[in-house]
Design a protein around this motif. Sequence first.
Motif, PDB file in Angstrom:
ATOM      1  N   ASP A 197      10.343 -26.459  61.766  1.00 13.20           N
ATOM      2  CA  ASP A 197      11.075 -25.145  61.796  1.00 13.20           C
ATOM      3  C   ASP A 197      12.362 -25.495  61.179  1.00 13.20           C
ATOM      4  O   ASP A 197      12.614 -24.324  60.307  1.00 13.20           O
ATOM      5  CB  ASP A 197      11.253 -24.832  63.137  1.00 13.20           C
ATOM      6  CG  ASP A 197       9.839 -24.307  63.707  1.00 13.20           C
ATOM      7  OD1 ASP A 197       8.860 -25.142  63.549  1.00 13.20           O
ATOM      8  OD2 ASP A 197      10.096 -23.307  64.564  1.00 13.20           O
ATOM      9  N   MET A 198      13.073 -26.501  61.615  1.00 13.50           N
ATOM     10  CA  MET A 198      14.649 -26.775  60.991  1.00 13.50           C
ATOM     11  C   MET A 198      14.514 -27.017  59.640  1.00 13.50           C
ATOM     12  O   MET A 198      15.311 -26.530  58.966  1.00 13.50           O
ATOM     13  CB  MET A 198      14.955 -28.032  61.755  1.00 13.50           C
ATOM     14  CG  MET A 198      15.770 -27.719  63.259  1.00 13.50           C
ATOM     15  SD  MET A 198      14.552 -27.871  64.607  1.00 13.50           S
ATOM     16  CE  MET A 198      14.167 -29.517  64.599  1.00 13.50           C
ATOM     17  N   GLU A 200      12.302 -25.705  57.384  1.00 14.98           N
ATOM     18  CA  GLU A 200      12.121 -24.462  56.964  1.00 14.98           C
ATOM     19  C   GLU A 200      13.363 -23.530  56.727  1.00 14.98           C
ATOM     20  O   GLU A 200      13.641 -22.793  55.983  1.00 14.98           O
ATOM     21  CB  GLU A 200      11.047 -23.854  57.663  1.00 14.98           C
ATOM     22  CG  GLU A 200       9.522 -24.371  57.354  1.00 14.98           C
ATOM     23  CD  GLU A 200       8.420 -23.727  57.891  1.00 14.98           C
ATOM     24  OE1 GLU A 200       8.666 -22.688  58.689  1.00 14.98           O
ATOM     25  OE2 GLU A 200       7.264 -23.963  57.612  1.00 14.98           O
ATOM     26  N   ALA A 201      14.112 -23.540  58.105  1.00 15.76           N
ATOM     27  CA  ALA A 201      15.316 -22.806  58.036  1.00 15.76           C
ATOM     28  C   ALA A 201      16.365 -23.599  57.053  1.00 15.76           C
ATOM     29  O   ALA A 201      16.772 -22.543  56.446  1.00 15.76           O
ATOM     30  CB  ALA A 201      16.078 -23.030  59.462  1.00 15.76           C
ATOM     31  N   ALA A 202      16.374 -24.530  56.712  1.00 16.53           N
ATOM     32  CA  ALA A 202      17.173 -25.047  55.550  1.00 16.53           C
ATOM     33  C   ALA A 202      16.748 -24.685  54.288  1.00 16.53           C
ATOM     34  O   ALA A 202      17.696 -24.165  53.554  1.00 16.53           O
ATOM     35  CB  ALA A 202      16.991 -26.520  55.713  1.00 16.53           C
ATOM     36  N   ARG A 203      15.488 -24.616  54.054  1.00 15.45           N
ATOM     37  CA  ARG A 203      15.092 -24.175  52.799  1.00 15.45           C
ATOM     38  C   ARG A 203      15.306 -22.567  52.824  1.00 15.45           C
ATOM     39  O   ARG A 203      15.969 -22.231  51.609  1.00 15.45           O
ATOM     40  CB  ARG A 203      13.453 -24.306  52.714  1.00 15.45           C
ATOM     41  CG  ARG A 203      13.266 -25.729  52.472  1.00 15.45           C
ATOM     42  CD  ARG A 203      11.588 -26.032  52.478  1.00 15.45           C
ATOM     43  NE  ARG A 203      10.832 -25.171  51.501  1.00 15.45           N
ATOM     44  CZ  ARG A 203       9.587 -25.027  51.721  1.00 15.45           C
ATOM     45  NH1 ARG A 203       9.006 -25.420  52.767  1.00 15.45           N
ATOM     46  NH2 ARG A 203       8.786 -24.311  51.008  1.00 15.45           N
ATOM     47  N   VAL A 204      15.307 -21.999  53.663  1.00 12.68           N
ATOM     48  CA  VAL A 204      15.657 -20.639  53.696  1.00 12.68           C
ATOM     49  C   VAL A 204      17.150 -20.335  53.441  1.00 12.68           C
ATOM     50  O   VAL A 204      17.689 -19.518  52.639  1.00 12.68           O
ATOM     51  CB  VAL A 204      15.152 -19.879  54.858  1.00 12.68           C
ATOM     52  CG1 VAL A 204      15.924 -18.292  54.978  1.00 12.68           C
ATOM     53  CG2 VAL A 204      13.711 -19.479  55.224  1.00 12.68           C
ATOM     54  N   ILE A 216      19.246 -32.665  57.040  1.00 13.29           N
ATOM     55  CA  ILE A 216      18.670 -32.226  58.262  1.00 13.29           C
ATOM     56  C   ILE A 216      17.770 -33.268  58.820  1.00 13.29           C
ATOM     57  O   ILE A 216      17.775 -33.343  59.986  1.00 13.29           O
ATOM     58  CB  ILE A 216      17.727 -30.855  57.976  1.00 13.29           C
ATOM     59  CG1 ILE A 216      18.542 -29.713  57.164  1.00 13.29           C
ATOM     60  CG2 ILE A 216      17.004 -30.421  59.065  1.00 13.29           C
ATOM     61  CD1 ILE A 216      19.735 -29.269  58.117  1.00 13.29           C
ATOM     62  N   GLY A 304      17.286 -28.628  69.981  1.00 16.90           N
ATOM     63  CA  GLY A 304      17.271 -27.645  68.917  1.00 16.90           C
ATOM     64  C   GLY A 304      16.190 -26.615  68.805  1.00 16.90           C
ATOM     65  O   GLY A 304      16.420 -25.537  68.336  1.00 16.90           O
ATOM     66  N   VAL A 305      15.267 -26.929  69.456  1.00 22.88           N
ATOM     67  CA  VAL A 305      13.870 -25.991  69.252  1.00 22.88           C
ATOM     68  C   VAL A 305      13.504 -26.024  70.855  1.00 22.88           C
ATOM     69  O   VAL A 305      13.392 -26.731  71.623  1.00 22.88           O
ATOM     70  CB  VAL A 305      12.660 -26.667  68.611  1.00 22.88           C
ATOM     71  CG1 VAL A 305      11.474 -25.849  68.680  1.00 22.88           C
ATOM     72  CG2 VAL A 305      13.156 -26.476  67.098  1.00 22.88           C
ATOM     73  N   LYS A 306      13.281 -24.673  71.168  1.00 17.76           N
ATOM     74  CA  LYS A 306      12.547 -24.213  72.379  1.00 17.76           C
ATOM     75  C   LYS A 306      11.170 -23.994  72.289  1.00 17.76           C
ATOM     76  O   LYS A 306      10.863 -22.863  71.382  1.00 17.76           O
ATOM     77  CB  LYS A 306      13.494 -23.357  73.213  1.00 17.76           C
ATOM     78  CG  LYS A 306      14.838 -24.015  73.474  1.00 17.76           C
ATOM     79  CD  LYS A 306      15.350 -23.363  74.855  1.00 17.76           C
ATOM     80  CE  LYS A 306      16.688 -23.957  75.164  1.00 17.76           C
ATOM     81  NZ  LYS A 306      17.269 -23.380  76.284  1.00 17.76           N
ATOM     82  N   GLY A 307      10.203 -24.297  72.993  1.00 12.27           N
ATOM     83  CA  GLY A 307       8.848 -24.097  72.446  1.00 12.27           C
ATOM     84  C   GLY A 307       8.183 -23.292  73.668  1.00 12.27           C
ATOM     85  O   GLY A 307       8.709 -23.644  74.797  1.00 12.27           O
TER      86      GLY A 307
ATOM     87  N   PRO B  73      12.740 -20.434  48.578  1.00 13.65           N
ATOM     88  CA  PRO B  73      13.119 -19.446  49.592  1.00 13.65           C
ATOM     89  C   PRO B  73      14.722 -19.074  49.524  1.00 13.65           C
ATOM     90  O   PRO B  73      15.053 -17.814  49.632  1.00 13.65           O
ATOM     91  CB  PRO B  73      13.051 -20.157  51.050  1.00 13.65           C
ATOM     92  CG  PRO B  73      11.775 -21.089  50.740  1.00 13.65           C
ATOM     93  CD  PRO B  73      11.960 -21.401  48.993  1.00 13.65           C
ATOM     94  N   PHE B  82      13.829 -17.509  63.290  1.00 15.82           N
ATOM     95  CA  PHE B  82      12.492 -18.022  63.858  1.00 15.82           C
ATOM     96  C   PHE B  82      12.529 -17.713  65.216  1.00 15.82           C
ATOM     97  O   PHE B  82      13.233 -17.700  66.015  1.00 15.82           O
ATOM     98  CB  PHE B  82      12.678 -19.560  63.327  1.00 15.82           C
ATOM     99  CG  PHE B  82      12.574 -19.902  61.952  1.00 15.82           C
ATOM    100  CD1 PHE B  82      11.420 -20.353  61.334  1.00 15.82           C
ATOM    101  CD2 PHE B  82      13.887 -19.866  61.170  1.00 15.82           C
ATOM    102  CE1 PHE B  82      11.284 -20.491  60.255  1.00 15.82           C
ATOM    103  CE2 PHE B  82      13.613 -20.068  59.844  1.00 15.82           C
ATOM    104  CZ  PHE B  82      12.479 -20.467  59.315  1.00 15.82           C
ATOM    105  N   ASN B  84      11.579 -19.951  67.412  1.00 15.47           N
ATOM    106  CA  ASN B  84      11.985 -21.129  67.991  1.00 15.47           C
ATOM    107  C   ASN B  84      13.700 -21.290  67.648  1.00 15.47           C
ATOM    108  O   ASN B  84      14.110 -22.588  68.107  1.00 15.47           O
ATOM    109  CB  ASN B  84      11.327 -22.364  67.845  1.00 15.47           C
ATOM    110  CG  ASN B  84       9.820 -22.214  68.516  1.00 15.47           C
ATOM    111  OD1 ASN B  84       9.734 -21.713  69.192  1.00 15.47           O
ATOM    112  ND2 ASN B  84       8.945 -22.970  67.392  1.00 15.47           N
ATOM    113  N   TYR B  88      19.884 -26.237  63.909  1.00 11.85           N
ATOM    114  CA  TYR B  88      20.025 -27.767  63.511  1.00 11.85           C
ATOM    115  C   TYR B  88      20.648 -28.335  64.565  1.00 11.85           C
ATOM    116  O   TYR B  88      21.830 -28.124  64.977  1.00 11.85           O
ATOM    117  CB  TYR B  88      20.744 -27.943  62.284  1.00 11.85           C
ATOM    118  CG  TYR B  88      20.419 -27.035  61.075  1.00 11.85           C
ATOM    119  CD1 TYR B  88      19.074 -26.749  60.638  1.00 11.85           C
ATOM    120  CD2 TYR B  88      21.456 -26.198  60.373  1.00 11.85           C
ATOM    121  CE1 TYR B  88      18.758 -25.941  59.623  1.00 11.85           C
ATOM    122  CE2 TYR B  88      21.050 -25.085  59.514  1.00 11.85           C
ATOM    123  CZ  TYR B  88      19.748 -25.300  59.001  1.00 11.85           C
ATOM    124  OH  TYR B  88      19.357 -24.212  57.952  1.00 11.85           O
TER     125      TYR B  88
END
Lengths: 307, 367
Positions: A197-198, A200-204, A216, A304-307, B73, B82, B84, B88
């Motif tokens: 996810d992180m 992908e967020a960076a790519r966006v 990242i 950083g991520v909650k699932g 993108p 997102f 989640n 970062y």
Amino acid sequence: MSQIDNIEDTFAVAAAARSDAEITRRRQRRAQAVSAAIRYAVLGAVGLVMLYPLIWLVGASFKTNGEIFANPGFLPKEPTLSGYVEGWQTSTPYTFGRFFWNSFLIILPKTIGTAISCTLVAYGFARFDFPFKKILFGSVIAILLLPNVVTRIPQYILFRDLGWLDSFLPLWVPSALAGDAFFVFMLVQFLRAIPTDMEEAARVDGANSWQTLLFIVVPMLAPALISVCLFQFMWTMNDFLGPLIYISSVDKYPVSLALKLSIDTTEAFEWNRILAMSVLTITPALVVFFMAQKYFIEGISAGGVKG
Amino acid sequence: MAQLQLNQLEKTYGSGFKAVHGIDLDVQDGEFMVLVGPSGCAKSTTLRMIAGLEDVSGGEIRIGDRVVNDLVPGKRGIAMVFQNYALYPHMKVRSNLAFGLRLQRQSKEQIRAATDEVARILEIEPLLDRLPKQLSGGQAQRVALGRALIKKPEVFLFDEPLSNLDAKLRASMRVRITELHRRLKAEGMSSTVVYVTHDQTEAMTMGDRICVMKEGRIMQVAAPKELYNRPANLFVAGFIGSPEMNLIGGRIENGAFRTEGQSVPLMEPLLRRLKSRPEAAVLGIRPQHLKLVAPESEGLDARLNSVEFMGHEVYLHADLDGAPVTVVATAAEYEALGRATGPIRIAPEAEWIHVFDRDSGENISLA
């Protein structure tokens, strides 16, 4: 009358029950204390057995040569620094500092190169699809299972033809080009556990693959990278066979070979010098390990991520 | 102008599995479009294709007047939130917000001003120097929102952004996002939104229009009210609305809808509207439009099995010739009934009856 008796009885029973409970509780507490004491005693004894050679080594390095075999205890009777002073001088024209410097010249490019190259290769395997990926990754694993000895001779011939004998290059260049499959594998496994996810967020956010890697992935990979560097540092420091095969001039010896040198050249071994230099040799590894220990354990990806 | 257009968009995976079957969708500039559907309906895949995180197997995606199929993108003029949060983890909130702008090589002053502005709008100023792991779920979600907002994108993409929050927070974030959208629109900023969710409450309350998807196909695209009142097919009828629409199987005969033992007369305007007379039909009526009636008046006989008390209303679960039906009654009506089981008589409100073709699923009673 009998009623009063009854009441008194009841009180007595209640008090007895209360003191019973109190006794049980006290007994439990005592049992816990005893079991803890036994546990710590056993652990302490085993720990001491494990550590004793190291403690003895440090103690013996301050003894005189004669006392080493006369006195089994680790505390020297007449502590002396002569082992260190004379050991440092060595029987060669160089001091031990020279050998440390040689070790450093191998370790530095090797560790940095390993960290960079293995990260790149692992990132590629963990995050991208490309032709023959499965076969290539399979061969990485195959290399992991291959005994090192098998490649010694072909490697030696290769490096001889390259004119690299008696230089540091054969000792660090293969590793700096991701030659250590174990580290690649370790980083791939670590990366697979980090959610994408992180990235992908960076790519966006507009990052290209290199920026994603640098800003990242590498920070999230930090604990694993520290482990990689630590292992590489310790293994290189301890590597004896590599330098033995490729290094022939004494002025290029790393510490692992230099220690052996002092055993070779004197007829009556000056054990206290060897032990003193051994202590110095393990010191950097110990210092680095205790400094990096915190990062070794800490996982940065949590939170950083909650699932 | 940031119109988003999907033309015959397809996604086929390497294994040959076709996830998206050539969908067409126009999202107007400033529109809040919700993609909704059960899990596995390819709504997230569609969103990820718009974002550029999945390759497009066929068709085209247009943002504004550009075809963006082959753009990375970062060059598509989109921002994504997102599920989640995907903050970062090693960067403070401020750096999380600024990351995209830093990559655009904006000046320090510009970045600072933009960060402060976004932090003010989202009320996250006190959090700027914290790490993501020090944030609560709602705070993290706001930061994720800020990271999208700060880029001033042409299209916002949301991938189930509220599904990790607890119910109360979800409700307040829903309102906050809707308000934010309205505000951006009012200020003339680009505010086209594609919002993916599986929660129909979110879809109904937030969307200007809703796109209901099933198995990689679009079932209906319409405004929430239209979707609720005029579902185009059985799937939409069953998916939208809570409690679910009652769907009763039967056939149409002599101007009436017949189940095995009973019949419902169909009124003239409805009968005239019917596009076809299928062999097998399904009658659809929302639980709110089924009324408890007196035993002697016209209606259908059903057997009441259980009751759910919701406060201001009561859900009656009954059995109508083997088909489960739900009736929403007021507390007073339920009081009047006076029991929780046994026979009841119910009557559908004629103007709210839908008739579906059972085989094609199409709503054949729409005007």
